[in-house]
Scaffold this motif. Structure first.
Motif, short mmCIF file in Angstrom:
data_model
loop_
_atom_site.label_atom_id
_atom_site.label_comp_id
_atom_site.label_asym_id
_atom_site.label_seq_id
_atom_site.Cartn_x
_atom_site.Cartn_y
_atom_site.Cartn_z
N LYS A 127 1.32 2.58 -15.61
CA LYS A 127 1.56 3.80 -15.57
C LYS A 127 2.14 4.00 -13.79
CE LYS A 127 0.80 8.42 -15.08
NZ LYS A 127 0.93 9.40 -16.19
N SER A 128 1.99 3.24 -12.96
CA SER A 128 2.40 2.84 -12.05
C SER A 128 3.90 2.62 -12.02
CB SER A 128 1.91 1.40 -10.73
OG SER A 128 1.97 0.58 -11.49
N LYS A 129 4.36 1.82 -12.67
CA LYS A 129 5.56 1.62 -13.12
C LYS A 129 6.26 3.08 -13.18
CE LYS A 129 8.89 -1.72 -15.18
NZ LYS A 129 9.95 -0.72 -16.19
N GLN A 130 6.32 3.86 -14.27
CA GLN A 130 7.07 5.02 -15.01
C GLN A 130 6.34 5.96 -13.46
OE1 GLN A 130 4.21 5.78 -18.13
NE2 GLN A 130 5.35 5.02 -19.29
N MET A 131 5.92 6.04 -13.11
CA MET A 131 5.28 6.80 -11.59
C MET A 131 6.39 6.56 -10.72
SD MET A 131 1.04 7.26 -11.67
CE MET A 131 0.71 8.39 -10.48
N ILE A 132 6.41 5.66 -10.24
CA ILE A 132 7.45 5.41 -9.09
C ILE A 132 8.64 5.83 -9.83
CG2 ILE A 132 8.27 3.35 -8.02
CD1 ILE A 132 5.57 2.45 -7.91
N ASP B 270 1.01 -1.22 0.29
CA ASP B 270 -0.17 0.17 -0.07
C ASP B 270 0.55 1.14 0.33
OD1 ASP B 270 -2.32 -2.05 0.34
OD2 ASP B 270 -2.19 -1.35 2.04
N GLY B 271 1.99 0.95 0.59
CA GLY B 271 2.77 2.82 1.00
C GLY B 271 2.60 3.52 1.81
N LEU B 272 1.93 2.82 3.05
CA LEU B 272 1.42 3.58 3.83
C LEU B 272 2.64 4.73 4.59
CD1 LEU B 272 -0.70 1.60 5.32
CD2 LEU B 272 -1.29 3.07 3.81
N ARG B 273 2.11 5.55 5.38
CA ARG B 273 2.91 7.15 5.89
C ARG B 273 3.68 6.64 7.41
NH1 ARG B 273 2.86 11.64 8.75
NH2 ARG B 273 5.00 12.23 7.60
N ASN C 119 -4.32 2.67 -8.78
CA ASN C 119 -5.36 3.10 -7.63
C ASN C 119 -6.02 1.53 -6.75
OD1 ASN C 119 -6.31 5.32 -9.49
ND2 ASN C 119 -6.48 4.07 -10.76
N HIS C 120 -4.67 0.59 -7.32
CA HIS C 120 -5.15 -0.01 -5.88
C HIS C 120 -6.73 -0.91 -6.28
CE1 HIS C 120 -5.53 -2.48 -2.50
NE2 HIS C 120 -4.65 -2.43 -2.34
N PRO C 121 -7.03 -1.77 -7.86
CA PRO C 121 -7.93 -1.81 -7.70
C PRO C 121 -8.24 -3.85 -8.18
CG PRO C 121 -6.68 -1.56 -9.61
CD PRO C 121 -6.23 -1.42 -8.97
N GLN C 122 -9.48 -4.25 -7.93
CA GLN C 122 -9.70 -5.30 -7.47
C GLN C 122 -9.13 -5.71 -9.55
OE1 GLN C 122 -10.54 -8.02 -6.35
NE2 GLN C 122 -11.97 -7.02 -4.35
N THR D 168 1.19 1.91 -3.86
CA THR D 168 0.07 2.81 -5.20
C THR D 168 0.52 4.19 -5.40
OG1 THR D 168 -1.50 1.40 -3.61
CG2 THR D 168 -2.40 2.62 -4.83
N SER D 169 0.45 3.90 -6.82
CA SER D 169 1.44 4.63 -6.78
C SER D 169 0.57 6.04 -7.01
CB SER D 169 1.83 4.64 -7.75
OG SER D 169 0.95 4.41 -9.52
N GLY D 170 -0.55 6.09 -7.33
CA GLY D 170 -1.65 7.40 -7.39
C GLY D 170 -2.67 7.89 -6.28
N LEU D 171 -1.76 7.38 -4.98
CA LEU D 171 -2.32 7.65 -3.52
C LEU D 171 -1.05 9.11 -3.44
CD1 LEU D 171 -4.59 5.10 -2.97
CD2 LEU D 171 -5.31 6.76 -3.68
N ILE D 172 0.43 8.64 -4.11
CA ILE D 172 1.37 9.45 -3.07
C ILE D 172 1.20 10.97 -2.72
CG2 ILE D 172 4.03 9.55 -3.82
CD1 ILE D 172 4.22 6.52 -4.92
N ASN D 173 1.25 11.00 -1.76
CA ASN D 173 1.03 11.94 -0.81
C ASN D 173 -0.56 12.10 -0.63
OD1 ASN D 173 3.68 13.48 -1.53
ND2 ASN D 173 3.39 14.00 -3.41
N LYS D 174 -1.07 11.21 -0.79
CA LYS D 174 -3.11 11.61 -0.40
C LYS D 174 -3.33 10.45 0.54
CE LYS D 174 -3.54 12.36 -5.59
NZ LYS D 174 -4.30 11.63 -6.66
N THR D 175 -4.41 10.08 0.85
CA THR D 175 -4.93 9.41 1.12
C THR D 175 -5.18 7.71 0.78
OG1 THR D 175 -5.71 10.73 2.68
CG2 THR D 175 -6.75 9.06 3.54
N PHE D 176 -4.92 6.94 1.56
CA PHE D 176 -5.18 5.33 1.32
C PHE D 176 -6.98 4.92 1.25
CE2 PHE D 176 -5.29 1.35 1.52
CZ PHE D 176 -5.26 0.65 -0.02
N LEU D 177 -7.31 4.18 1.12
CA LEU D 177 -8.68 4.07 0.53
C LEU D 177 -9.52 3.62 2.53
CD1 LEU D 177 -8.78 1.06 -2.20
CD2 LEU D 177 -9.18 3.26 -1.97
N THR D 178 -8.39 3.03 3.36
CA THR D 178 -8.40 2.51 4.64
C THR D 178 -8.82 4.16 5.44
OG1 THR D 178 -6.48 1.89 4.59
CG2 THR D 178 -7.64 0.34 4.90
N GLY D 179 -8.71 5.01 4.92
CA GLY D 179 -7.90 6.62 5.83
C GLY D 179 -6.64 6.82 5.78
#
Length: 266
Positions: free
Chosen positions: A162-167, A83-86, A144-147, A108-119
Motif C-alpha cells: 500500500k505504501s509503495k502504491q500511494m507514493i 518519516d517524511g517530515l515537512r 502507518n509506521h508500525p512495529q 510514511t505514506s498514510g501520514l502525508i498531509n497529516k501530522t506524524f506520531l511525534t507531533g
C-alpha cells in the motif's frame, strides 16, 4: 540517518535517542561534507555503486558505464531522512541545495498531509511533487509506521504494498527503496529472512535499517546500515562517525540483542 531538521530539539531524551538536528548544526555538517570532498549520492546510486564494486572485486571485467561517472578516489555519502517530515521541505532541502547535495527521503505514506506520531507536520503532496522535480529521491517507510515485527505476514505485506502504491501515485515512478521503522530486529534471523523475501517479492531492491555503521560491498542491499545523526553530533563526533569510529557499537548492540532474545525465550 536524519529525521527532523528543526529548532524544536528533543533534548529531553538521552542523546542516543534524539532525532532532531538544528538547521545550524545541519548546515555545519553539510559544509564539512563539502569541504572534505564527499560525493553525495542518492541511495539507489550508492547501491548500484556498491554492487558494481562487488562485481569488480570478483572479476577483472571493466566497470560498467553506469558508474564511470563516480570518482572512486573521493569519499561517498548518502543523506537519508526517515518519516517524511515537512521540515525537510522548509528547512533541510534549502541547505542541501546550497551545497548541491542529493538526498533520499522515506515517506510514511498514510501520514502525508497529516501530522506524524511525534507531533511534527508531514510533507504535503504538492511539496513532494516539487521535490521530485528537484531530483530528491523517495522511498517507503510503511503506511502507518508500525512495529513490523509485531504484525502478521499479511499485515506486513499490506504496509509494503500500500505504501509503495500511494507514493508511486504521487511521484510518478516505481518505488524500490525501503526504510525499516523503529529498531531493526537483526538478531532474529527467521524474521529478517522472511521480511527480505517479502520486500523482494513486492519490488523492493534496496533498503536501510537502524543498524549502526558504514555500509560496505558485503552488506545485504535490502538491510544496509546507517549512521544516526542528531544535534549532539558536533564536527569532531561527525567526523569520527564518517571515519568508521562508531562502527564498533554495532557489534556490541547485536550481541546484546541476541542475548536478550535468548533470555526472553526462557
Amino acid at each position: 540517518m536524519y529525521h527532523s531538521v528543526s529548532e524544536h530539539l528533543d533534548d529531553h531524551l538521552h542523546p542516543y535517542y534524539r532525532t532532531v538536528t538544528t538547521p545550524e548544526r545541519f548546515e555545519q555538517q553539510m559544509c564539512f561534507l563539502s569541504q572534505s570532498g564527499y560525493e553525495v549520492l542518492t541511495l539507489s546510486e550508492a547501491v548500484r555503486l556498491l554492487q558494481e564494486m562487488s562485481l569488480s572485486n570478483k572479476s577483472s571485467q571493466e566497470k560498467s558505464t553506469s558508474v564511470k561517472s563516480f570518482n572512486y578516489q573521493r569519499p561517498v555519502a548518502v543523506i537519508t531522512f526517515d518519516d517524511g517530515l515537512r521540515d525537510f521541505y522548509t528547512t533541510a532541502f534549502p541547505i542541501l541545495e546550497k551545497f548541491a547535495f542529493k538526498a533520499t527521503v522515506f515517506l510514511t505514506s498514510g501520514l502525508i498531509n497529516k501530522t506524524f506520531l511525534t507531533g511534527y507536520e508531514c510533507l504535503k503532496v504538492q511539496e513532494i511533487k516539487e521535490l521530485v522535480k528537484s531530483n530528491v529521491e523517495f522511498g517507503s517507510h510503511t503506511v502507518n509506521h508500525p512495529q513490523l515485527k509485531k504484525l502478521s505476514k499479511d499485515e506486513i505485506v499490506y504496509e509494503l504494498i500500500k505504501s509503495k502504491q500511494m507514493i508511486e501515485e504521487i511521484i510518478g515512478y516505481p518505488v524500490s527503496l525501503f526504510s525499516y521503522p523503529y529498531r531493526f530486529p537483526e538478531e532474529n534471523a527467521a524474521f529478517t529472512k522472511m521480511f527480505g523475501m517479502i520486500l523482494s517479492d513486492h519490488g523492493y531492491t534496496a533498503g536501510v535499517t537502524t543498524s549502526i555503521g558504514l555500509s560496505t560491498v558485503d552488506d545485504i542491499p535490502l538491510f544496509l546500515r546507517r549512521l544516526p545523526v542528531n544535534d549532539c553530533d558536533d564536527l569532531q563526533f561527525f567526523r569520527a562517525k564518517l571515519a568508521g569510529c562508531y562502527d564498533w557499537l554495532h557489534k556490541g548492540q547485536l550481541t546484546y540483542k541476541r542475548l536478550r532474545a535468548i533470555l526472553c525465550n526462557y
